[in-house]
Write a protein that holds these residues in place. Structure first.
Motif, mmCIF file in Angstrom:
data_model
loop_
_atom_site.group_PDB
_atom_site.id
_atom_site.type_symbol
_atom_site.label_atom_id
_atom_site.label_comp_id
_atom_site.label_asym_id
_atom_site.label_seq_id
_atom_site.Cartn_x
_atom_site.Cartn_y
_atom_site.Cartn_z
ATOM 1 N N SER A 175 -0.822 -3.879 3.162
ATOM 2 C CA SER A 175 -0.843 -3.653 1.714
ATOM 3 C C SER A 175 -0.316 -4.906 1.051
ATOM 4 O O SER A 175 0.264 -5.786 1.697
ATOM 5 N N ILE A 176 -0.505 -4.995 -0.258
ATOM 6 C CA ILE A 176 0.043 -6.117 -0.996
ATOM 7 C C ILE A 176 1.565 -6.068 -0.967
ATOM 8 O O ILE A 176 2.232 -7.108 -0.933
ATOM 9 N N VAL A 177 2.136 -4.883 -0.960
ATOM 10 C CA VAL A 177 3.587 -4.746 -0.870
ATOM 11 C C VAL A 177 4.087 -5.324 0.446
ATOM 12 O O VAL A 177 5.109 -6.025 0.487
ATOM 13 N N ASP A 178 3.392 -5.042 1.554
ATOM 14 C CA ASP A 178 3.755 -5.655 2.830
ATOM 15 C C ASP A 178 3.696 -7.173 2.740
ATOM 16 O O ASP A 178 4.566 -7.884 3.262
ATOM 17 N N ALA A 179 2.665 -7.686 2.087
ATOM 18 C CA ALA A 179 2.447 -9.131 2.040
ATOM 19 C C ALA A 179 3.587 -9.857 1.342
ATOM 20 O O ALA A 179 3.975 -10.956 1.756
ATOM 21 N N ILE A 180 4.141 -9.274 0.274
ATOM 22 C CA ILE A 180 5.169 -9.969 -0.503
ATOM 23 C C ILE A 180 6.586 -9.610 -0.070
ATOM 24 O O ILE A 180 7.552 -10.057 -0.692
ATOM 25 N N ASP A 185 4.646 5.153 -0.238
ATOM 26 C CA ASP A 185 3.854 5.646 -1.360
ATOM 27 C C ASP A 185 2.525 4.899 -1.377
ATOM 28 O O ASP A 185 2.481 3.692 -1.623
ATOM 29 N N LEU A 186 1.431 5.616 -1.089
ATOM 30 C CA LEU A 186 0.106 5.003 -1.057
ATOM 31 C C LEU A 186 -0.573 5.001 -2.418
ATOM 32 O O LEU A 186 -1.666 4.454 -2.558
ATOM 33 N N ARG A 187 0.032 5.589 -3.423
ATOM 34 C CA ARG A 187 -0.618 5.697 -4.729
ATOM 35 C C ARG A 187 -0.733 4.351 -5.428
ATOM 36 O O ARG A 187 -1.730 4.058 -6.073
ATOM 37 N N TYR A 188 0.324 3.540 -5.337
ATOM 38 C CA TYR A 188 0.375 2.279 -6.065
ATOM 39 C C TYR A 188 0.891 1.176 -5.143
ATOM 40 O O TYR A 188 1.537 1.427 -4.138
ATOM 41 N N ASP A 189 0.647 -0.069 -5.561
ATOM 42 C CA ASP A 189 1.392 -1.199 -5.017
ATOM 43 C C ASP A 189 2.634 -1.340 -5.892
ATOM 44 O O ASP A 189 2.580 -1.887 -6.997
ATOM 45 N N ASN A 190 3.777 -0.798 -5.433
ATOM 46 C CA ASN A 190 4.967 -0.779 -6.283
ATOM 47 C C ASN A 190 6.036 -1.726 -5.754
ATOM 48 O O ASN A 190 6.287 -1.805 -4.553
ATOM 49 N N TYR A 191 6.681 -2.438 -6.677
ATOM 50 C CA TYR A 191 7.678 -3.443 -6.331
ATOM 51 C C TYR A 191 8.426 -3.829 -7.599
ATOM 52 O O TYR A 191 8.040 -3.463 -8.722
ATOM 53 N N ALA A 192 9.511 -4.582 -7.426
ATOM 54 C CA ALA A 192 10.243 -5.167 -8.546
ATOM 55 C C ALA A 192 10.418 -6.650 -8.274
ATOM 56 O O ALA A 192 10.578 -7.071 -7.121
ATOM 57 N N GLY A 204 -6.413 -13.522 -11.704
ATOM 58 C CA GLY A 204 -5.924 -13.901 -13.017
ATOM 59 C C GLY A 204 -6.309 -12.976 -14.149
ATOM 60 O O GLY A 204 -5.964 -13.234 -15.305
ATOM 61 N N LEU A 205 -6.995 -11.864 -13.849
ATOM 62 C CA LEU A 205 -7.360 -10.879 -14.858
ATOM 63 C C LEU A 205 -6.591 -9.585 -14.593
ATOM 64 O O LEU A 205 -6.384 -9.208 -13.436
ATOM 65 N N PRO A 206 -6.184 -8.866 -15.652
ATOM 66 C CA PRO A 206 -5.317 -7.702 -15.462
ATOM 67 C C PRO A 206 -6.066 -6.457 -14.990
ATOM 68 O O PRO A 206 -7.229 -6.234 -15.333
ATOM 69 N N LEU A 207 -5.371 -5.658 -14.200
ATOM 70 C CA LEU A 207 -5.799 -4.315 -13.828
ATOM 71 C C LEU A 207 -4.662 -3.382 -14.239
ATOM 72 O O LEU A 207 -3.644 -3.286 -13.555
ATOM 73 N N ARG A 208 -4.831 -2.719 -15.361
ATOM 74 C CA ARG A 208 -3.749 -1.918 -15.938
ATOM 75 C C ARG A 208 -3.677 -0.545 -15.284
ATOM 76 O O ARG A 208 -4.692 0.063 -14.948
ATOM 77 N N ILE A 209 -2.455 -0.067 -15.125
ATOM 78 C CA ILE A 209 -2.200 1.287 -14.640
ATOM 79 C C ILE A 209 -1.951 2.175 -15.849
ATOM 80 O O ILE A 209 -1.077 1.901 -16.671
ATOM 81 N N PHE A 210 -2.745 3.230 -15.972
ATOM 82 C CA PHE A 210 -2.571 4.154 -17.085
ATOM 83 C C PHE A 210 -1.722 5.343 -16.616
ATOM 84 O O PHE A 210 -0.674 5.158 -16.028
ATOM 85 N N ALA A 211 -2.156 6.570 -16.858
ATOM 86 C CA ALA A 211 -1.336 7.739 -16.528
ATOM 87 C C ALA A 211 -1.042 7.798 -15.025
ATOM 88 O O ALA A 211 0.103 7.716 -14.583
ATOM 89 N N TRP A 212 -2.093 7.960 -14.232
ATOM 90 C CA TRP A 212 -1.957 8.010 -12.778
ATOM 91 C C TRP A 212 -2.909 7.043 -12.086
ATOM 92 O O TRP A 212 -2.876 6.906 -10.875
ATOM 93 N N GLY A 213 -3.767 6.396 -12.851
ATOM 94 C CA GLY A 213 -4.832 5.577 -12.271
ATOM 95 C C GLY A 213 -4.356 4.246 -11.757
ATOM 96 O O GLY A 213 -4.696 3.194 -12.301
ATOM 97 N N GLY A 214 -3.553 4.268 -10.706
ATOM 98 C CA GLY A 214 -3.032 3.037 -10.129
ATOM 99 C C GLY A 214 -4.048 2.322 -9.258
ATOM 100 O O GLY A 214 -4.989 2.916 -8.742
ATOM 101 N N TRP A 215 -3.833 1.025 -9.106
ATOM 102 C CA TRP A 215 -4.691 0.196 -8.265
ATOM 103 C C TRP A 215 -3.980 -0.096 -6.957
ATOM 104 O O TRP A 215 -2.812 -0.481 -6.926
ATOM 105 N N ASN A 216 -4.705 0.088 -5.865
ATOM 106 C CA ASN A 216 -4.173 -0.178 -4.528
ATOM 107 C C ASN A 216 -5.101 -1.213 -3.888
ATOM 108 O O ASN A 216 -6.233 -0.906 -3.524
ATOM 109 N N ILE A 217 -4.633 -2.443 -3.778
ATOM 110 C CA ILE A 217 -5.467 -3.569 -3.371
ATOM 111 C C ILE A 217 -5.598 -3.621 -1.852
ATOM 112 O O ILE A 217 -4.603 -3.502 -1.122
ATOM 113 N N GLU A 218 -6.830 -3.805 -1.366
ATOM 114 C CA GLU A 218 -7.087 -3.963 0.067
ATOM 115 C C GLU A 218 -6.768 -5.402 0.488
ATOM 116 O O GLU A 218 -7.433 -6.339 0.045
ATOM 117 N N PRO A 219 -5.758 -5.613 1.338
ATOM 118 C CA PRO A 219 -5.342 -6.984 1.675
ATOM 119 C C PRO A 219 -6.381 -7.779 2.453
ATOM 120 O O PRO A 219 -6.400 -9.012 2.365
#
Length: 753
Positions: free
Chosen positions: A94-99, A113-120, A136-151
């Motif tokens: 996951s992107i979380v693993d990568a960073i 949590d597989l719903r989002y790529d979450n971090y601080a 360089g372009l945004p992918l916004r998270i709305f109510a529950w529609g999170g983006w989970n990027i395939e590494p």
């Protein structure tokens, strides 16, 4: 309707005059550019393309620190680049693993949590409820529609630390993560992977790229992933189908067009399991709950997600010093979530300890579209001893999401036996009957952001680098909502915000590889939907400012980069979870984060490669209407964290030629699980390792993360039922907690052509 205006503490008119004066006095354009892949920055040619494949652990260029390719060691900004080689060696899934080995980052702040790529980053959450960035372009998270990027679909992952509104508009001040998509290459190559791991994980992946024919101006890339997998939690799967085709066409010597697309479909269960604090963080006389405990309803469908987009990148060189760039994307995200979570552990039979939780339905049907267009002009100019690259641009973002929500009591569950009951309704008096009702709601939201930006990156007298960025944003948000909870009322909020932000950075590139730098930047972020639980007014936009000084060192006798940064971020109008009530937020006056970050990446001539990082974050709420919060630390943010990774490649003269071994450690220090600072989370050290053997075009690897299978708590929050008055005799465990990732073992076979 709320109308706000915020301005950065920069002399906007004087800097604008400086930028435009450069265009007026620039030298005339030279002959047409014959190499579109060459990027001229700070008056010199950058060897590495920030969008191209990167070998090893020491990338030299960043695609995120200036919207264009900039040399990492020279730019007066703090940035980490995670290469595809590093992700492969560490088994990042996951992107979380990568960073997770990057300085300033607290990964997976909500646990497994597989719903989002979450971090601080630098103390501030940067993904959940906010933005991810792809190319360089945004992918916004709305109510529950999170983006989970395939590494497997990305070339590199970049962590840009500090305020970034001067480049990208509304954002959290701690930083952002930008993933760079794999793009077509002219030379043919193909990678086939087969992976098997614990939790019955089975995955096939392929990556094929090349030109349509020898000498053809058209190249292609096809990237695909298919996965069937269980997870560390019972009844939770992690299945995915991913396909990303792309085409690049060189339309003559001065023009290039790349088309990018993605189709991703996920079938996942309820991965985010919140368990009673008694039995996880605290002792429980009836027994403990392990990280595989499923506190939901196995008869529900869990999470299904569609995540698709199409886009393009276009560039045309009018001359060797003048180029027009444009990129655009239309993205679609659909979430279907049918689950039930632990609303609170009850003691119904009077025995000590807890074993039964109340199940609260969580039902979401959300569909969203978002489009982005970014158009810019890149101009190189020379003023004697000063070489400057000017970037002027306009970007536009429009996103909307419609979500139908459902929630309510759906029974109890004994976490030890799995038995389901419906006892609570019979125990409640008529006045509390609303606690066992079923409620529906919705959240429909649209966001429009338009940003006008200008940047100047200058090389002065060979050794000095000066970066000046300015941006003005117009942000409009329209939210209509009805919360799926007792007593909810329909709301309609419309806000229009304007913000002027900027950044100034100066560095000195010495002749022996040492580069000190300093910078000052400002940022703003869009206010969340809803109203302040305390004041009952619409939230003001969050604003922030940062001062940073640092030192970078790039040695000449081996490949490496060492960085050291000290900073202070002051954030005004900070929005935090209301400690008095679970379902809502409140706006405090000011949050200050002071920090120190050190990071190193090296590749030595004798086969050793290493990564190391250390972060010190002193976060504090300095002003608040709630006096009991002043002086508290931000939740889930440790003061101390660090990581170390060491790899050794056996050389050709060894009998073990082709073998490489690596091991690493990640450390998170003590931190608080809540903003009250009443829940203390223990420090944790996690150990990782990998073994790889390559023979000709075949490679076999074994990777492991959290080898000791350490169970640790990542997050604790208030239980839903603890926010409602309950009759005497019914006790609720006040908090729930979530576990971090357990042990992961992966065996992978790979063939390259």
């Amino acid at each position: 309707m709320g109308i706000h205006y915020k301005s950065a503490l920069l002399s906007g008119p004087s800097i604008s005059l400086l930028l435009f004066a450069g265009i007026v006095n620039a030298q005339e354009a030279g002959p047409p550019n014959q190499d579109l892949d060459e990027v001229v920055v700070y008056g010199s040619s950058v060897a590495e393309d920030a969008l191209a494949p990167t070998l090893g652990y020491v990338p030299t260029e960043t695609a995120s620190a200036g919207r264009i390719g900039l040399p990492i060691e020279e730019t007066p900004r703090s940035v980490s680049v995670v290469s595809s080689q590093q992700m492969e060696d560490q088994g990042a899934e996951s992107i979380v693993d990568a960073i997770s080995y990057s300085a300033g980052v607290v990964p997976a702040i909500y646990g497994f949590d597989l719903r989002y790529d979450n971090y601080a980053i630098r103390g501030f959450e940067s993904a959940v409820g906010g933005l991810n960035y792809r190319d360089g372009l945004p992918l916004r998270i709305f109510a529950w529609g999170g983006w989970n990027i395939e590494p497997f679909g990305v070339e590199r992952v970049e962590v840009l630390r500090g305020p970034s509104s001067d480049l990208f508009g509304a954002n959290q001040p701690g930083g952002l993560v930008n993933t760079v998509t794999k793009r077509p290459q002219e030379d043919f190559s193909a990678i086939l992977q087969a992976t098997y791991g614990n939790n019955n994980r089975k995955q096939l992946a392929a990556d094929v790229t090349g030109s349509l024919s020898e000498g053809s101006p058209i190249s292609y890339r096809l990237v695909g992933v298919g996965r069937l997998s269980d997870t560390q939690v019972d009844h939770v799967n992690d299945d995915r189908f991913y396909f990303a085709p792309s085409i690049t066409a060189k339309l003559g010597d001065q023009t290039k067009l790349t088309l990018l697309a993605q189709y991703q479909k996920d079938f996942q269960g309820e991965s985010w399991q919140i368990l009673p604090q008694h039995g996880t963080l605290l002792s429980n006389s009836q027994g403990s709950f392990d990280y595989d405990t499923f506190a939901g309803d196995p008869d529900r469908k869990g999470l299904n997600r569609d995540q698709h987009y199409v886009g393009y990148e276009f560039e045309h060189a009018f001359a060797d010093n003048l180029k027009v760039l444009q990129k655009a994307r239309l993205a679609y995200n659909k979430i279907s979530y049918d689950g039930a979570y632990n609303g609170g552990a009850l003691n119904l039979d009077g025995t000590p300890g807890v074993d039964t939780v109340v199940l609260i339905a969580n039902e979401v049907e959300e569909e969203g579209w978002q489009g982005s267009v970014d158009t810019s002009v890149l101009y190189d100019a020379n003023f004697g001893a000063v070489d400057t690259q000017f970037l002027f641009g306009l970007d536009f973002y429009k996103g909307n999401s419609d979500a139908d929500l459902g929630s309510g009591y759906t029974g109890e569950k004994n976490l030890f036996t799995g038995k389901k009951t419906n006892l609570l309704p019979s125990l409640l008096p008529p006045s509390s009957a609303y606690l066992v009702g079923h409620y529906t709601g919705y959240q429909n939201q649209s966001v429009t952001q338009t940003g006008l930006y200008a940047a100047a990156n200058s090389k002065i007298y060979d050794n000095f680098r000066l970066d000046v960025n300015l941006r003005h944003d117009w942000l409009e948000m329209d939210t209509q909502s009805l919360q799926a909870q007792p007593g909810a009322v329909r709301t309609h909020e419309k806000t229009y915000d304007r913000a002027f932000t900027g950044r100034v950075g100066l560095s000195y590139v010495s002749d022996f590889g040492l580069t000190p730098y300093a910078s000052y930047g400002t940022s703003f972020d869009a206010p969340p939907s809803g109203v302040d639980n305390v004041t009952k007014t619409v939230f003001e936009p969050e604003t922030a400012r940062q001062v940073e000084v640092g030192l970078k060192y790039s040695p000449s006798d081996f490949n490496g980069l060492f960085t050291l940064a000290a900073f202070q971020i002051t954030k005004d109008n900070a929005v935090i979870a209301d400690p008095e009530y679970l379902l809502g937020n409140t706006q405090v006056g000011e949050v200050v984060v002071k920090g120190l970050e050190a990071e190193a990446s090296v590749e030595l001539f004798d086969g050793f490669s290493a990564l190391a990082s250390y972060s010190y974050l002193n976060s504090e709420i300095t002003k608040s209407d709630k006096s009991n919060l002043v002086g508290n630390q931000l939740e889930r943010i440790p003061e101390h964290s660090g990581s170390f990774w060491l790899k050794y490649d056996f050389n050709e003269s060894s009998r073990l030629d082709g073998l490489s071994i690596a091991a690493g450690m990640r450390y998170l220090g003590e931190r608080y699980g809540d903003v009250r600072n009443s829940i203390e989370l223990d420090p944790v050290s996690l150990f990782d390792a990998s073994v790889n053997y390559q023979y000709k075009n075949f490679k076999v690897s074994l990777t492991g993360k959290n080898l000791a299978d350490k169970s640790y708590i990542s997050h604790c929050g208030k239980a839903v039922l603890s926010s409602f008055p309950l009759p005497a005799g019914i006790d609720v465990d006040s908090h729930n907690c979530t576990y971090g990732k357990g042990r992961e073992l992966r065996l992978q076979l790979m063939s390259t052509f």
